[in-house]
Design an enzyme around this catalytic site. Structure first.
Site, PDB file in Angstrom:
ATOM      1  N   ASP A   1       0.671  -1.577   0.207  1.00 47.98           N
ATOM      2  CA  ASP A   1      -0.011   0.165  -0.434  1.00 47.98           C
ATOM      3  C   ASP A   1       1.084   1.504  -0.081  1.00 47.98           C
ATOM      4  O   ASP A   1       0.578   2.360   0.884  1.00 47.98           O
ATOM      5  CB  ASP A   1      -0.966  -0.431   1.357  1.00 47.98           C
ATOM      6  CG  ASP A   1      -1.799  -1.050   1.223  1.00 47.98           C
ATOM      7  OD1 ASP A   1      -2.127  -1.621   0.636  1.00 47.98           O
ATOM      8  OD2 ASP A   1      -2.419  -1.377   2.748  1.00 47.98           O
TER       9      ASP A   1
ATOM     10  N   GLU B   1     -11.665  -0.149  -3.502  1.00 47.53           N
ATOM     11  CA  GLU B   1     -10.760   0.082  -2.533  1.00 47.53           C
ATOM     12  C   GLU B   1      -9.220   1.111  -2.893  1.00 47.53           C
ATOM     13  O   GLU B   1      -9.316   0.914  -4.247  1.00 47.53           O
ATOM     14  CB  GLU B   1     -10.672  -0.994  -1.536  1.00 47.53           C
ATOM     15  CG  GLU B   1      -9.850  -1.528  -2.470  1.00 47.53           C
ATOM     16  CD  GLU B   1      -9.357  -3.296  -0.712  1.00 47.53           C
ATOM     17  OE1 GLU B   1     -10.281  -3.103  -0.037  1.00 47.53           O
ATOM     18  OE2 GLU B   1      -7.795  -3.703  -0.833  1.00 47.53           O
TER      19      GLU B   1
END
Length: 728
Positions: free
Chosen positions: A35, A211
């Site tokens: 991420d 997401e």
């Protein structure tokens, strides 16, 4: 405007193509760096941040990680963002910290992040936190409460308030995007200091699809990008990034086909997906722009050969990767659609040409004073009146970028014919007797460091003022000047400003054409269902309800499935052509309705070795969305036979859908199957590839099942044909 003395002849070469980087770029210090987000600090380093997984096998979980580089080849690990003593007091014991998003505005670094569990409620109640720091490495001070609080789902649980991403927009407001599969992604306005949400949020994606959002501004559009499907299924991870765009930061965001990201039959224009090399599941990304004006995507992915950080079934091993972004027909594409790179590729261009030390720029300029600056940024160049580069910049396309602390009016002059000025509350560009202006926000803070870029790319001139060069914008003036040919000349500045991180570089040559995709040639074999199934067909678990009539194969969906241990669904296979490449195509009619829950009704094509090793391309209902899912199941742990299932998404779904699977072999002799879909049979969206083992011959055929909640009688999947074509 007073002219300065001419500089020396142009001595700046184009960015050195010999400078390479190879994925994963974090391999020198970490096995996983998931991420990621990234920013260039005032000291010239690029700082990267990652979620709280262990860095290496059997290592401890961190409290989000930090690292830095000057050239994207050599990295230095800098420790964790928080310690147990400095983490947010409102985070519950044992909470994880995910998905940091780094920004710089108001004279400080601001980081948004996910807290998976708070002290406010029992059980997992994710929220968005925020912390500030004077430097890219901290010390980080978290606020005393979340910037976005946990959100109830109305059923005793909580929505997925995760994965924040900030955007400073041209209206002067700051927007925070957050959310995920459980509840969709929303955007809320923030207070000017970025520490509090204000007003009413707007939902910008349907639930169960996206997401890991990230939003950038380009050419008058706000581009929303989000990751789809599952991030973390080990060797079957099919995570990918898709985009939509809008004239407003609140949306609605539409993909290239004009479909809204809030539509039940959701689509999305592919930014990056796996291509059949070793990298799978590329996603949860950030963007940067290098000194040559080239955009890059920074993301995590999984090496399908080493998918786990620890065994058995430990944390997914998700290192950080970087690749070039090409803007083609107005859409961001990774390497023109080629996807993740496996070997050496040109590194982002860093530093300056013209003999300028970007972090101590005064020495490369005539007429600029040298200031000591501050502990964060180091020495700066002070311009008051006029200054210019000691060497001439080359003609043609050119980019000039710097951190600027603006005094009064400040102009950048390129080639003595392009002038970009920040003055009087606006940004103005003048070239070829043409002028374009854009207003700065009324509360634009000239007393803080901001980023200023001026670029001539072909015949387009632009000047942008923003926070930190991460796709945000306070104002951008853009001008098309037919016939513009920028001459070689020193770069000049007129007015008053303090300048740091100054770079002057030729603009990277844009790639404007998509990479080739599979195309059909001569018809090799197939069946149009004009008569009963012949000898070229075979069954696994024959379903007597599947019938051939009226030139179609009609197959009521079985209440069955192929995932995990539920291997009770019928499969119908056709002999495949000889050779190492071909394309299979079918046309499917399947009405899955819209906006209701029909888990998991589906039908389509399947590539099959056995019940625990297959790839399945289908039109499928996933909660309230209708998607095209290209799933993969395989044995994840040979020691105990446990399987894992994941999927990629390709294009949009429709009641009538054309599907293709293109077969080839890679250099290792493995079987590669790339999928494509179409809603009209003419325009195809090609997406992810799955790789099945070498030395075996998988079958290919049709399926119609779902293990579903819903309709009685079962929906009927109708196939018009299954054909095999030569692959061109």
């Amino acid at each position: 405007m007073a002219a300065l003395a001419a500089g020396t002849t142009a001595a700046t070469a184009a960015p050195d193509p010999a400078v390479k980087t190879t994925n994963p770029i974090t391999s020198s210090f970490a096995d996983t760096f998931a991420d990621p987000s990234i920013i260039q600090g005032r000291d010239g380093y690029w700082y990267a941040y990652a979620t709280s997984d262990p860095l290496v096998a059997n290592g401890p979980f961190g409290l989000m990680h930090m690292a830095r580089t000057k050239d994207f080849g050599s990295w230095e690990y800098l420790g964790t963002v928080f310690t147990d003593a400095t983490k947010p007091a409102w985070a519950a014991p044992g909470s994880f910290f995910w998905a940091p998003d780094i920004r710089y505005f108001g004279g400080r670094y601001v980081m948004y992040f996910t807290v998976t569990d708070t002290t406010a409620n029992a059980g997992g109640d994710p929220a968005i936190g925020v912390a500030t720091a004077p430097t890219p490495t901290g010390p980080w001070t978290a606020t005393d409460g979340p910037v976005v609080a946990p959100r109830s789902d109305g059923n005793g649980g909580f929505l997925g308030t995760i994965d924040p991403a900030l955007l400073t927009a041209a209206d002067g407001k700051r927007y925070l995007y957050y959310g995920g599969f459980n509840g969709g992604i929303s955007v809320t306005e923030l207070s000017p200091d970025g520490l509090h949400s204000v007003g009413t949020p707007t939902q910008v994606t349907i639930g169960d699809r996206y997401e890991g959002s990230y939003v950038v501004y380009r050419d008058g559009w706000y581009y929303f990008m989000g990751s789809s499907m599952n991030c973390c299924a080990g060797p079957s991870t099919g995570y990918s990034v898709f985009a939509g765009r809008s004239r407003s930061p609140r949306g609605p965001f539409l993909d290239k086909d004009g479909v809204a990201l809030t539509d039940s039959h959701v689509g999305g224009t592919t930014v990056i997906t796996q291509n059949g090399n070793k990298w799978i599941g590329p996603g949860h990304h950030a963007f940067i722009t290098d000194a040559a004006g080239q955009d890059h995507i920074v993301y995590h992915a999984i090496d399908r050969g080493t998918p786990w950080l620890t065994n058995p079934l430990g944390v997914n091993r998700r290192p950080m990767l970087i690749d070039r972004i090409d803007w083609i027909d107005g859409w961001p594409r990774t390497r023109a659609g080629l996807g993740p790179s496996e070997g050496p590729v040109p590194a982002p261009t860093t530093g300056s040409g013209l003999g300028i030390d970007s972090t101590d720029p005064a020495g490369g300029l005539v007429g600029a004073g040298r200031q000591p600056g501050d502990a964060l940024g180091g020495p700066t160049a002070s311009i008051s009146g006029a200054a210019q580069t000691r060497q001439s910049a080359p003609g043609g396309s050119l980019r000039v970028e710097a951190d600027v602390l603006l005094g009064g009016s400040f102009s950048t002059v390129l080639g003595n014919e392009v002038v970009a000025t920040v003055s009087g509350g606006k940004v103005t560009v003048v070239a070829g007797h043409r002028t374009a202006s854009a207003a700065l926000p009324a509360d634009f803070d000239r007393s803080q460091w901001n980023k200023l870029s001026v670029q001539v790319s072909g015949t387009t001139v632009s000047a942008r003022v923003n926070d930190a060069g991460l796709g945000d914008v306070y104002a951008e003036a853009q001008l098309a000047v037919p016939g513009l040919k920028l001459r070689a000349a020193p770069v000049r500045w007129l007015g008053s400003a303090e300048v740091d991180n100054l770079t002057v570089r030729p603009v990277a040559e844009p790639v404007r054409r998509m990479a080739d995709v599979p195309r059909t040639g001569e018809l090799l074999a197939g069946d149009d269902f004009s008569s009963d199934l012949g000898d070229e067909w075979s069954w696994v678990r024959q379903d007597a309800n599947a019938v051939v009539a009226d030139g179609k194969l009609s197959w009521p969906l079985e209440n069955a499935d192929m995932v995990g241990s539920g291997n009770n669904a019928g499969l119908l296979f056709h002999q495949t052509p000889a050779g190492n490449s071909w394309i299979a195509e079918t046309k499917l009619h399947l009405d899955l309705g819209a906006d209701d829950v029909r888990n998991y009704q589906q039908a389509g094509m399947i590539v099959y070795l056995n019940d625990d090793d297959f790839a399945r391309l289908g039109s499928v209902s996933i909660w309230k969305t209708r998607q095209t899912e290209y799933g993969r199941e395989l044995v994840a742990r040979p020691s105990d036979g446990a399987t894992t299932y994941g999927a990629a998404a390709i294009g949009r779904s429709a009641s009538t859908l054309w599907m293709r699977i293109a077969y080839s072999k890679n250099a290792a002799g493995e079987n590669v199957y790339r999928a494509g879909t179409s809603v009209d049979g003419k325009n195809w969206t090609w997406g992810a590839s799955w790789v099945l083992p070498a030395g075996q011959t998988p079958k290919l055929g049709l399926y119609a099942h779902g293990e579903f909640t819903g309709a009685n009688p079962a929906p009927v999947a109708t196939f018009d044909y299954l054909r095999f074509y030569e692959s061109k």
